[in-house]
Design an enzyme around this catalytic site. Structure first.
Site, short mmCIF file in Angstrom:
data_model
loop_
_atom_site.label_atom_id
_atom_site.label_comp_id
_atom_site.label_asym_id
_atom_site.label_seq_id
_atom_site.Cartn_x
_atom_site.Cartn_y
_atom_site.Cartn_z
N GLY A 8 6.83 17.29 -4.70
CA GLY A 8 6.79 16.23 -5.81
C GLY A 8 5.72 16.53 -6.53
O GLY A 8 5.15 15.64 -7.23
N GLY A 11 5.52 15.13 -10.51
CA GLY A 11 5.29 13.65 -10.79
C GLY A 11 4.05 13.35 -11.28
O GLY A 11 3.22 14.25 -11.67
N GLN A 12 3.85 11.95 -11.71
CA GLN A 12 2.52 11.51 -12.15
C GLN A 12 1.23 12.06 -11.58
O GLN A 12 0.32 12.54 -11.86
CB GLN A 12 2.57 9.94 -12.59
CG GLN A 12 1.35 9.18 -13.08
CD GLN A 12 1.09 8.15 -12.71
OE1 GLN A 12 1.48 7.40 -11.72
NE2 GLN A 12 0.21 7.35 -13.44
N ARG A 35 11.61 19.20 -7.78
CA ARG A 35 12.96 18.94 -7.47
C ARG A 35 13.99 19.45 -8.40
O ARG A 35 14.57 20.30 -8.47
CB ARG A 35 13.28 17.81 -6.79
CG ARG A 35 14.54 17.38 -6.13
CD ARG A 35 14.60 16.19 -5.06
NE ARG A 35 14.74 15.14 -6.04
CZ ARG A 35 15.79 14.41 -6.59
NH1 ARG A 35 16.69 15.04 -6.31
NH2 ARG A 35 15.77 13.49 -7.49
N ASP A 53 13.42 20.27 -2.08
CA ASP A 53 14.07 19.02 -1.88
C ASP A 53 13.85 18.40 -0.54
O ASP A 53 14.28 19.08 0.30
CB ASP A 53 15.57 19.05 -2.21
CG ASP A 53 16.04 17.60 -2.05
OD1 ASP A 53 15.38 16.62 -1.61
OD2 ASP A 53 17.30 17.65 -2.37
N TYR A 143 10.67 -0.40 -1.17
CA TYR A 143 9.44 0.60 -1.38
C TYR A 143 8.52 0.16 -0.40
O TYR A 143 7.98 1.10 0.32
CB TYR A 143 8.85 0.72 -2.62
CG TYR A 143 7.81 1.48 -3.14
CD1 TYR A 143 7.84 2.81 -2.72
CD2 TYR A 143 6.45 0.88 -3.44
CE1 TYR A 143 6.87 3.54 -3.03
CE2 TYR A 143 5.45 1.62 -3.60
CZ TYR A 143 5.69 3.06 -3.71
OH TYR A 143 4.50 3.83 -4.04
N LYS A 147 6.91 2.27 2.96
CA LYS A 147 5.64 2.78 3.10
C LYS A 147 4.89 2.16 4.24
O LYS A 147 4.22 2.82 5.09
CB LYS A 147 4.90 2.19 1.75
CG LYS A 147 4.85 3.06 0.68
CD LYS A 147 4.54 4.50 0.79
CE LYS A 147 4.93 5.34 -0.38
NZ LYS A 147 4.71 6.75 -0.16
N ILE A 173 -1.76 3.60 -10.51
CA ILE A 173 -2.64 4.72 -10.73
C ILE A 173 -2.45 5.02 -12.37
O ILE A 173 -1.26 4.93 -12.78
CB ILE A 173 -2.19 5.99 -10.10
CG1 ILE A 173 -2.40 5.94 -8.50
CG2 ILE A 173 -2.93 7.13 -10.65
CD1 ILE A 173 -3.95 5.77 -8.32
N1 SER Z 1 2.76 2.32 -8.54
C1 SER Z 1 3.67 1.74 -7.46
C2 SER Z 1 4.69 1.27 -8.15
O1 SER Z 1 4.39 0.21 -8.96
C3 SER Z 1 2.87 1.07 -6.41
O2 SER Z 1 2.18 2.28 -5.45
O3 SER Z 1 5.64 1.27 -7.31
#
Ligand code: SER
Length: 320
Positions: A8, A11-12, A35, A53, A143, A147, A173
C-alpha cells in the site's frame, strides 16, 4: 539488516512512510508495494517498486523471495467511507489481505509485521472523551469491524506463534503529499486544499464534529518509534492508542482564517456524519507514551501554517 516491504505504498501514509524508512534503512532495503496506482517519481526514484496485491499470496511470496523481505508493513486498506459503500470489498481487502501477510510472515519467520489500526475500532457505546486504551470495542462500520478483528488477529499471532506483530490506532491523518481516499476524516485534508484553491469549503460533517487528529510528521514518528521499540517494553501489541490533537471543524476554519481571512465554510453533512459521531472526541494514549516514549509535536495552528504553506506552493507551481 532489515529488508522491508511496504504494502500500500502509493497511499496517503504509505507514500511518505516508504520515503522516511528509505532515509533510515537505505533505499534498496525498502520495497514500495503498489497495487494499481502508478508510483510517484519520488517512490520509483528512491528504491525498488513492485506490483503487490495483498489478496494474491503467490504474488506477495514472489516479492518476499526476490528481496529477502523480513519486515512487512501493511498499509493497504479500504477506509470507512468506501467500506460502507462496499462492505464485502472492505472485508476482503482488510481481512484476507492481512491474513495472507500474517501467514507469510509466520512461514518465513519474519522479524516484524506492522499492521495499523484506527480510532474506527471504537463505536457509539465507547466513552467519547479521553477514550481509554482498554475499553468497549463495538464499532458500527465494516471498516471498524475489520480493524478490531485485525488487532485481535495480530495479537493472536504474537501469542500463538511468537511473531512480532505491532500496531497503533491512528486518528485522522492530515498531510499534503498524497491525498487520502475513502475515509471519514478526509474533510480535514480537503479543507486545506479548498482554502488554497477556492477560499471556501463545503464540509460533509457538521461544524461541531470533533475527532482525534494527527499531522503526518507525527504519524511517521509514531509508526517508526513503535517499529523500533524494544519488543520486551511493549505491554500491548497491535492496538496502541496514539493521540496528538483534537478539534471541531469550526475550530479548523478559525485556524485557517488566521491566514486566509476571507475563507468561508459551509456544511452539508452526509452519511459520514453518523460514522464521525460514532468515534471518540479524544483518546488517552498514556500506555504508548509510557511503553515506547510516544510524544507528538504538532498542534492545530502549527499544522495549519505548515499545510497552507505546502499546499500554497503546490498551487503556485500549478500542481493542484
Ligand atoms: N481515516 C480513517 C477513516 O476516516 C480512520 O482511520 O476512515
Amino acid at each position: 539488516m532489515k529488508n522491508i516491504l511496504v504494502v500500500g505504498s502509493a497511499g496517503q501514509i504509505g507514500s511518505e512512510l516508504t520515503l522516511a524508512l528509505r532515509d533510515i534503512y537505505g533505499g534498496d532495503n525498502v520495497v514500495a508495494g503498489v497495487r494499481k496506482t502508478k508510483p510517484s517519481e519520488k517512490l520509483s526514484g528512491t528504491g525498488p517498486c513492485e506490483v503487490v496485491d495483498a489478496l494474491d499470496k503467490n504474488n506477495l511470496k514472489k516479492v518476499v523471495d526476490k528481496y529477502k523481505i523480513d519486515v512487512i508493513i501493511n498499509m493497504a486498506a479500504i477506509l470507512s467511507g468506501t467500506g460502507e459503500k462496499n462492505p464485502m470489498l472492505a472485508w476482503d481487502v482488510n481481512m484476507n489481505g492481512l491474513i495472507n501477510i500474517l501467514e507469510l510472515a509466520r512461514e518465513y519467520k519474519m522479524k516484524q509485521v506492522l499492521v495499523p489500526s484506527s480510532i474506527a475500532v471504537f463505536g457509539p457505546t465507547t466513552p467519547v472523551d479521553n477514550t481509554p486504551q482498554e475499553t468497549i470495542l463495538k464499532p458500527t462500520t465494516i471498516y471498524g469491524v475489520t480493524k478490531v478483528a485485525g488487532e485481535l488477529l495480530g495479537d493472536y499471532y504474537v501469542k500463538k506463534y511468537g511473531l512480532d506483530v505491532r500496531g497503533l490506532r491512528y486518528p485522522g491523518i492530515i498531510s499534503h503529499e498524497t491525498e487520502p481516499g475513502g475515509g471519514t476524516t478526509d474533510y480535514a485534508v480537503a479543507i486545506y486544499y479548498e482554502a488554497i484553491k477556492n477560499k471556501k469549503y463545503t464540509c460533509f460533517v457538521n461544524e461541531n464534529t470533533r475527532l482525534p487528529m494527527m499531522y503526518m510528521p507525527d504519524c511517521l514518528k509514531a509508526t517508526i518509534d513503535l517499529m523500533q521499540a524494544d519488543f520486551s517494553s511493549l505491554k500491548n501489541h497491535c492496538d496502541y492508542n496514539v493521540g496528538a490533537m483534537d478539534f471541531t471543524v469550526a475550530e479548523m476554519a478559525e485556524s485557517i482564517k488566521k491566514h486566509i481571512p476571507e475563507f468561508e465554510i459551509s456544511y452539508e453533512p452526509d452519511f459520514r456524519q453518523e460514522i464521525a459521531d460514532s468515534w471518540p472526541n479524544s483518546v488517552d494514549d498514556s500506555p504508548a507514551r509510557k511503553d515506547w516514549g510516544w510524544q507528538h509535536d504538532f498542534d492545530l495552528d502549527k499544522m495549519t501554517a505548515d499545510m497552507l504553506k505546502a499546499i500554497g506552493e503546490k498551487h503556485e507551481k500549478g500542481l493542484i
